[in-house]
Design an enzyme around this catalytic site. Structure first.
Site, PDB file in Angstrom:
ATOM      1  CD  GLU A 173      22.629  23.111 -27.547  1.00  0.00           C
ATOM      2  OE1 GLU A 173      21.480  23.595 -27.736  1.00  0.00           O
ATOM      3  OE2 GLU A 173      22.801  21.983 -27.037  1.00  0.00           O
TER       4      GLU A 173
ATOM      5  CE  LYS B 239      31.242   9.701 -25.247  1.00  0.00           C
ATOM      6  NZ  LYS B 239      29.938   9.209 -24.753  1.00  0.00           N
TER       7      LYS B 239
ATOM      8  CG  PHE C 167      21.009   8.880 -29.490  1.00  0.00           C
ATOM      9  CD1 PHE C 167      19.674   9.239 -29.663  1.00  0.00           C
ATOM     10  CD2 PHE C 167      21.715   9.437 -28.430  1.00  0.00           C
ATOM     11  CE1 PHE C 167      19.058  10.131 -28.786  1.00  0.00           C
ATOM     12  CE2 PHE C 167      21.099  10.325 -27.563  1.00  0.00           C
ATOM     13  CZ  PHE C 167      19.766  10.671 -27.739  1.00  0.00           C
ATOM     14  CD  GLN C 168      21.909  13.613 -28.468  1.00  0.00           C
ATOM     15  OE1 GLN C 168      23.033  13.574 -27.971  1.00  0.00           O
ATOM     16  NE2 GLN C 168      20.924  14.316 -27.930  1.00  0.00           N
TER      17      GLN C 168
ATOM     18  CG  MET D 204      11.496  46.471 -39.834  1.00  0.00           C
ATOM     19  SD  MET D 204      11.477  48.262 -40.124  1.00  0.00           S
ATOM     20  CE  MET D 204      13.042  48.756 -39.393  1.00  0.00           C
TER      21      MET D 204
END
Lengths: 187, 568
Positions: B50, B162, B112-113, B474
């Site tokens: 993501e 949801k 969950f999640q 760097m």
């Protein structure tokens, strides 16, 4: 109040999470908040915050501009710049087992805008509503007797006279029904 | 019409002109993924992580000026977006992120999640929303796009439970305008400030324009050029301002700041007037604030009033959109000459020329500066480049001059390694007609190289140039200069990038000497789809000039002239 305490008043949308957004701003910009009070106004959709910040006068503009950037903030005013009324409320529970202590409390209440709101055999609760400086003085006066518990609301403030901080804002009716849904289109 | 929350999301995206979105499905966003099947007009790009989706949306937005859209599921899907949102926030890029949330009854139960996504993203978004009522959904999406692309632009996140995605209502699109009390995105300068600014400009003997990202964001390149040419005022650019004025313009001094041109930094320190346009005096461009531009009066124009007097106290601060404000300024600006000042600037430029590594290097192995300058040459200076973060990024800024706005995309404020490659994919979706080159280091590329599979699946025509020096260059440079050469955790073992590309089905080429660079560009152009070129460069090169952190801006560590010995 010391020189570096600045009072800012913000009108905000009365929505969940708005207090969190303001608090988060102060934390991440490293501004030192002395007190922050929030409550409803005469309009159900508008809340009002009084924020006392420990900063130099010159740095207030930055804070005001950053507050204005929050989408849910409707209007911000720097109140220290103009005549205003500010009030802080404290409830102070002191030990008053002996008459001397009790007499001292009543004396303080006569001299300052303070009153006894609860009395028992062992303790008394004093309420004081005044400017922060006077509240500080009353607390100092009560301290020798023995403060056992204390709470303060933090400062609320309002500009004097016709300096009115209000908003014409009315929230959008998201249900899109008759009241302003006429310009919505059914698909 | 009875529509589900998911279908409402898609209807709203269509109305916002969205044609592509970058995302990754999961449980809490599945209803919306299902609704996508009914809306083939919006192309969904399946990423491999993501973070890639958020950078792609960002790259798309930077390249086109339109809002980029990314979408992810709840919990880990949403938290993976955070780096990309913070990147967009720091560089004021309009991105809308849509995340699924657990159903409303489950919120707060450690389901969950489940993650408090609006809480997590609060400081890295311009604004965010947790939709709590399906009737608010359409208006919230409309407001989110409005907030993302107005005023000082930025990322906005919409978290949609949801059960709201599944719920159905008779859908009415809110055709009315977004009303946001107290939100004043488009401020106009007042006449007094404009007059004061013009007076300072006309009186100045050594004026200098500092142009930043705001010039590009507000589409004010024409106005900037007119202002510079009329007043004969030299222009230095921030990293994100590149392309704001063609860098081959006689008044262009190149980039300012830590790795800016010595000419720019000397000019800032010697100017008697700075005209700062759409830049924010970041510490990487000012050096020591106490000694910054000590002799200069300062005019600052920015769309965000909170930027004025934040880092640098200014004489005239104007909050407003640059295109409008410069248009307000122009009638009051007199034709200027500033011959003595320009003469001084030419002297500094000649000194820089003498030190230019392209003219002085005769060592073994290719330098990154040579590769990138050759890429500039062979692409005619017209490619849309997207860099990662580090030495190659600064070298791109120095050795790939850009003529057009929004043709050099880079993570400036946050300095996000891993940005370059996915942002290049997003940019190519937005600008399919451009020749897009992701110029990345071996370190940053490995942070998001999983998106190679995305590039293949989408057959997206992005050229990947890996500037491989086998170090986190760097950081190694800082260790060499400031940590007595203790090269800890900077030597880097990498895979065989060409074989890696092969495993993904991507044509690849390794370039080890300068003669092959032209050929590599030809090769890249011959491939329809992603292509990877690995440029193996000198391992221990250093980016000069360098203003050490906190040093005065003109106390640069310079590349020695031929015959000179370096003293650090």
């Amino acid at each position: 109040m010391s020189e570096n305490k600045q009072t800012v008043v913000a009108l905000v949308e009365n929505k969940p999470g708005v207090l969190n957004r303001v608090a988060s701003l102060f934390r991440r910009r490293n501004y030192n908040v002395d007190s922050l009070t929030v409550g409803r106004t005469h309009k159900a959709h508008v809340s009002r915050m009084t924020i006392v910040i420990d900063v130099e006068r010159n740095d207030v503009r930055q804070i005001v501009e950053n507050l204005k950037k929050l989408v849910n903030v409707i209007d911000v005013k720097y109140l220290s710049n103009e005549p205003h009324i500010s009030r802080d409320l404290a409830l102070v529970k002191v030990r008053t087992e002996n008459a001397d202590a009790y007499n001292h409390v009543t004396e303080v209440c006569e001299r300052y805008p303070a009153r006894i709101v609860d009395m028992g055999h062992e303790v008394t609760i004093v309420e004081v509503t005044a400017s922060s400086a006077v509240v500080e003085t009353v607390i100092d006066q009560l301290r020798p007797i023995g403060i056992v518990e204390m709470v303060r609301t933090g400062v609320v403030a309002m500009g004097r006279g016709t300096r009115i901080q209000d908003t014409q804002y009315e929230p959008v009716n998201v249900r899109g029904d008759q009241s302003n849904g006429s310009n919505g289109v059914l698909i | 019409m009875l529509l589900s929350g998911s279908e409402i999301v898609m209807e709203c995206l269509l109305r916002e002109g969205v044609d592509v979105m970058f995302g990754y499905p999961g449980g809490a966003i599945l209803p919306t993924y299902d609704a996508m099947t009914k809306y083939p007009q919006i192309h969904h790009v399946l990423v491999r992580h993501e973070q890639g989706a958020s950078h792609m949306a960002d790259g798309y937005a930077r390249a086109t000026g339109k809002v980029g859209v990314c979408i992810a599921t709840s919990g880990p899907g949403a938290t993976n977006l955070v780096t990309g949102l913070a990147t967009a926030m720091m560089d004021s890029v309009p991105v809308v992120a849509i995340t699924g949330q657990v159903p409303r009854p489950a919120i707060g139960t450690d389901a969950f999640q489940e993650t408090d996504v609006t809480g997590v993203t609060l400081p890295v978004t311009k604004h965010n929303y947790l939709v709590s009522d399906i009737h608010e959904l359409a208006y919230t999406i409309k407001e989110a796009f409005h907030v993302a692309r107005s005023g000082r632009q930025g990322p906005v996140l919409i978290d949609i439970p949801k059960d709201i995605q599944n719920e159905k209502i008779d859908f009415v699109y809110p055709e009315y305008d977004v009303v946001l009390p107290g939100y004043q995105p488009n401020l106009v300068a007042d006449a007094e400030d404009v007059a004061a600014a013009c007076r300072l400009i006309n009186e100045a003997e050594r004026p200098l324009i500092l142009a930043g990202h705001g010039i590009l964001m507000s589409g004010a390149t024409t106005q900037l050029r007119e202002l510079a040419e009329r007043g004969q005022i030299p222009v230095t650019l921030t990293l994100l301002g590149k392309g704001g004025l063609p860098e081959d313009h006689p008044l262009s001094l190149g980039m300012m700041g830590m790795h800016g041109t010595a000419t720019s930094n000397n000019a800032i320190q010697n100017a008697d007037l700075l005209i700062a346009l759409g830049m924010r005096f970041d510490d990487r461009v000012t050096g020591n604030l106490k000694t910054y531009a000590p002799n200069a009066k300062k005019i600052h124009v920015d769309i965000d009033p909170s930027e004025l007097n934040k880092n640098v106290k200014v004489d005239v601060g104007i909050a407003g959109d640059l295109r409008t404000v410069i248009d307000q300024l122009l009638p009051g600006v007199e034709a200027g000459a500033h011959q003595a000042w320009m003469g001084q600037i030419r002297e500094w430029q000649e000194d820089c020329d003498e030190r230019d590594i392209l003219k002085t290097y005769n060592g073994e192995g290719m330098l990154a500066a040579q590769v990138i300058n050759d890429l500039w040459h062979h692409t005619g200076g017209e490619a849309l480049t997207v860099t990662d973060v580090g030495q190659h990024q600064m070298i791109e800024a120095q050795y790939y001059p850009h003529r057009r706005p929004s043709t050099m995309l880079t993570s400036g404020g946050l300095g996000t390694m891993g940005f370059g490659f996915p942002a290049a994919i997003g940019a190519k979706f937005g600008k399919p007609e451009e020749e897009v080159w992701a110029i990345v280091g071996d370190g940053g590329f490995q942070m998001t190289m999983c998106e190679l599979a995305t590039a293949v699946q989408e057959r997206i025509n992005v050229n990947i140039a890996i500037i491989n020096n086998g170090f986190l260059g760097m950081v190694r440079q800082w260790q060499e200069m400031f940590y007595e050469e203790r090269y800890h955790a900077t030597p880097m073992v990498s895979p065989d990038f060409c074989k890696l590309a092969e495993a993904f089905g991507i044509p690849a080429m390794r370039v080890t000497n300068r003669e092959q660079v032209a050929e590599s560009v030809e090769f890249a152009r011959s491939v329809d789809g992603p292509v990877l070129i690995e440029y193996v460069v000198q391992k221990e090169d250093i980016v000069y000039p360098m203003v050490p952190t906190g040093a005065d801006l003109d106390k640069m560590i310079r590349r020695p002239k031929p015959g000179e010995v370096q003293t650090v």
